[in-house]
Design a protein around this motif. Structure first.
Motif, PDB file in Angstrom:
ATOM      1  N   THR A   1      24.488  50.050 -19.115  1.00 56.23           N
ATOM      2  CA  THR A   1      25.172  48.996 -18.370  1.00 56.23           C
ATOM      3  C   THR A   1      24.412  47.696 -18.558  1.00 56.23           C
ATOM      4  N   SER A   2      25.142  46.588 -18.587  1.00 57.43           N
ATOM      5  CA  SER A   2      24.486  45.309 -18.836  1.00 57.43           C
ATOM      6  C   SER A   2      23.811  44.745 -17.598  1.00 57.43           C
ATOM      7  N   VAL A   3      24.091  45.316 -16.429  1.00 62.20           N
ATOM      8  CA  VAL A   3      23.468  44.878 -15.181  1.00 62.20           C
ATOM      9  C   VAL A   3      23.081  46.118 -14.391  1.00 62.20           C
TER      10      VAL A   3
ATOM     11  N   MET B   1      24.269  37.634 -27.314  1.00 61.90           N
ATOM     12  CA  MET B   1      24.025  37.931 -25.924  1.00 61.90           C
ATOM     13  C   MET B   1      22.747  38.743 -25.804  1.00 61.90           C
ATOM     14  N   SER B   2      22.107  38.584 -24.677  1.00 63.48           N
ATOM     15  CA  SER B   2      20.875  39.323 -24.442  1.00 63.48           C
ATOM     16  C   SER B   2      20.819  39.803 -22.997  1.00 63.48           C
ATOM     17  N   ILE B   3      19.927  40.742 -22.774  1.00 62.83           N
ATOM     18  CA  ILE B   3      19.714  41.299 -21.436  1.00 62.83           C
ATOM     19  C   ILE B   3      18.232  41.135 -21.120  1.00 62.83           C
ATOM     20  N   LEU B   4      17.949  40.594 -19.943  1.00 60.16           N
ATOM     21  CA  LEU B   4      16.575  40.351 -19.506  1.00 60.16           C
ATOM     22  C   LEU B   4      16.149  41.450 -18.544  1.00 60.16           C
ATOM     23  N   PHE B   5      15.066  42.149 -18.882  1.00 61.85           N
ATOM     24  CA  PHE B   5      14.452  43.144 -18.004  1.00 61.85           C
ATOM     25  C   PHE B   5      13.318  42.433 -17.275  1.00 61.85           C
ATOM     26  N   ARG B   6      13.331  42.481 -15.940  1.00 59.82           N
ATOM     27  CA  ARG B   6      12.324  41.771 -15.155  1.00 59.82           C
ATOM     28  C   ARG B   6      12.029  42.524 -13.873  1.00 59.82           C
ATOM     29  N   ILE B   7      10.936  42.145 -13.243  1.00 56.92           N
ATOM     30  CA  ILE B   7      10.595  42.681 -11.929  1.00 56.92           C
ATOM     31  C   ILE B   7      11.341  41.847 -10.897  1.00 56.92           C
ATOM     32  N   ALA B   8      12.119  42.512 -10.056  1.00 59.53           N
ATOM     33  CA  ALA B   8      12.882  41.834  -9.008  1.00 59.53           C
ATOM     34  C   ALA B   8      12.265  42.143  -7.650  1.00 59.53           C
TER      35      ALA B   8
ATOM     36  N   MET C   1       3.235  45.667  -5.511  1.00 58.33           N
ATOM     37  CA  MET C   1       4.446  45.268  -4.794  1.00 58.33           C
ATOM     38  C   MET C   1       5.271  46.502  -4.452  1.00 58.33           C
ATOM     39  N   ASP C   2       5.228  46.919  -3.203  1.00 60.09           N
ATOM     40  CA  ASP C   2       5.919  48.135  -2.788  1.00 60.09           C
ATOM     41  C   ASP C   2       7.435  48.039  -2.892  1.00 60.09           C
ATOM     42  N   ASP C   3       7.996  46.865  -2.637  1.00 52.20           N
ATOM     43  CA  ASP C   3       9.448  46.743  -2.593  1.00 52.20           C
ATOM     44  C   ASP C   3      10.045  46.159  -3.868  1.00 52.20           C
ATOM     45  N   ALA C   4       9.264  46.081  -4.938  1.00 47.97           N
ATOM     46  CA  ALA C   4       9.757  45.553  -6.213  1.00 47.97           C
ATOM     47  C   ALA C   4      10.557  46.635  -6.935  1.00 47.97           C
ATOM     48  N   ARG C   5      11.385  46.178  -7.868  1.00 46.51           N
ATOM     49  CA  ARG C   5      12.170  47.092  -8.690  1.00 46.51           C
ATOM     50  C   ARG C   5      12.366  46.466 -10.067  1.00 46.51           C
ATOM     51  N   LEU C   6      12.734  47.259 -11.045  1.00 45.22           N
ATOM     52  CA  LEU C   6      13.062  46.736 -12.363  1.00 45.22           C
ATOM     53  C   LEU C   6      14.553  46.412 -12.348  1.00 45.22           C
ATOM     54  N   ALA C   7      14.884  45.188 -12.717  1.00 42.69           N
ATOM     55  CA  ALA C   7      16.286  44.768 -12.773  1.00 42.69           C
ATOM     56  C   ALA C   7      16.584  44.257 -14.170  1.00 42.69           C
ATOM     57  N   TRP C   8      17.823  44.426 -14.580  1.00 46.56           N
ATOM     58  CA  TRP C   8      18.237  43.862 -15.862  1.00 46.56           C
ATOM     59  C   TRP C   8      19.626  43.269 -15.725  1.00 46.56           C
ATOM     60  N   ALA C   9      19.799  42.175 -16.440  1.00 49.55           N
ATOM     61  CA  ALA C   9      21.095  41.467 -16.455  1.00 49.55           C
ATOM     62  C   ALA C   9      21.159  40.581 -17.671  1.00 49.55           C
TER      63      ALA C   9
ATOM     64  N   LEU D   1      15.979  41.173 -24.459  1.00 44.22           N
ATOM     65  CA  LEU D   1      16.404  41.919 -25.637  1.00 44.22           C
ATOM     66  C   LEU D   1      17.871  41.671 -25.959  1.00 44.22           C
ATOM     67  N   ALA D   2      18.181  41.697 -27.248  1.00 47.23           N
ATOM     68  CA  ALA D   2      19.571  41.643 -27.676  1.00 47.23           C
ATOM     69  C   ALA D   2      20.291  42.846 -27.074  1.00 47.23           C
ATOM     70  N   ASN D   3      21.573  42.695 -26.816  1.00 46.03           N
ATOM     71  CA  ASN D   3      22.328  43.760 -26.150  1.00 46.03           C
ATOM     72  C   ASN D   3      22.129  45.118 -26.801  1.00 46.03           C
TER      73      ASN D   3
END
Length: 188
Positions: free
Chosen positions: A135-137, A1-8, A180-188, A118-120
């Motif tokens: 947390t995974s999300v 399993m992996s977790i993706l960190f991205r700009i949301a 991007m003013d309203d962007a955030r870092l999200a991971w899941a 990244l791997a969990n």
């Protein structure tokens, strides 16, 4: 399993533009991506060796009209490609065997592929080094992330967890969303 960190972005939760394409259109588009990728020296189609039912392709370095001509300038395809280029995202192609259709939509990943997948264990260690819950999300505002990345104790803490080599990649990901003013870092 992996977790993706991205700009949301807020647009990620809206009903995404979607286009239905044919297998013949997809075949000509894939051939075009390979040729253009060689011409401009960039990988436009990943993974090129094996294309399963779902894959992503880069469209930002290409002209809108040049991309959409492979789809007979279909209005729905134009909407997807234009939105992807505007947001700096890839397009996602998915073949649904149950419905026997191939769809195209804006992908959640950036055109330049800056996300961290990244791997969990590594993802949880990075979150701990950043002083966040394991947390995974989740998500965090970019201002909060900037503050955590500028913490002088972070490099040492990240070394302790063995994730210090991910910090420059996290900073590049953050820099990609600078305007991007309203962007955030999200991971899941």
């Amino acid at each position: 399993m992996s977790i993706l960190f991205r700009i949301a972005l807020p647009a990620d939760t809206a009903m995404p533009a979607r286009a239905i394409i044919t297998a013949r259109q997809l075949a000509t588009f894939r051939a075009y991506l390979r040729v253009e990728g060689e011409r401009i020296g960039a990988v436009l189609l990943e993974p090129d060796a094996y294309l399963g039912n779902s894959f992503e392709a880069r469209v930002c370095p290409l002209a809108l009209a040049a991309v959409t001509r492979h789809f007979d300038h279909d209005i729905a395809v134009i909407a997807v490609v234009e939105e992807a280029q505007f947001l700096g995202r890839r397009i996602a192609i998915h073949h649904d065997g149950m419905k026997a259709e191939i769809s195209m939509r804006v992908a959640l990943t950036s055109d330049s592929g800056l996300e961290l997948d990244l791997a969990n264990g590594n993802a949880f260690a990075l979150l701990e080094a950043l002083g966040m819950d394991r947390t995974s999300v989740g998500e965090i505002t970019l201002d909060q992330l900037r503050a955590r990345l500028s913490d002088p104790s972070l490099p040492a803490r990240a070394r302790t967890y063995g994730v210090d080599h991910y910090l420059p990649r996290m900073e590049r990901l953050l820099a990609s969303a600078a305007v991007m003013d309203d962007a955030r870092l999200a991971w899941a």
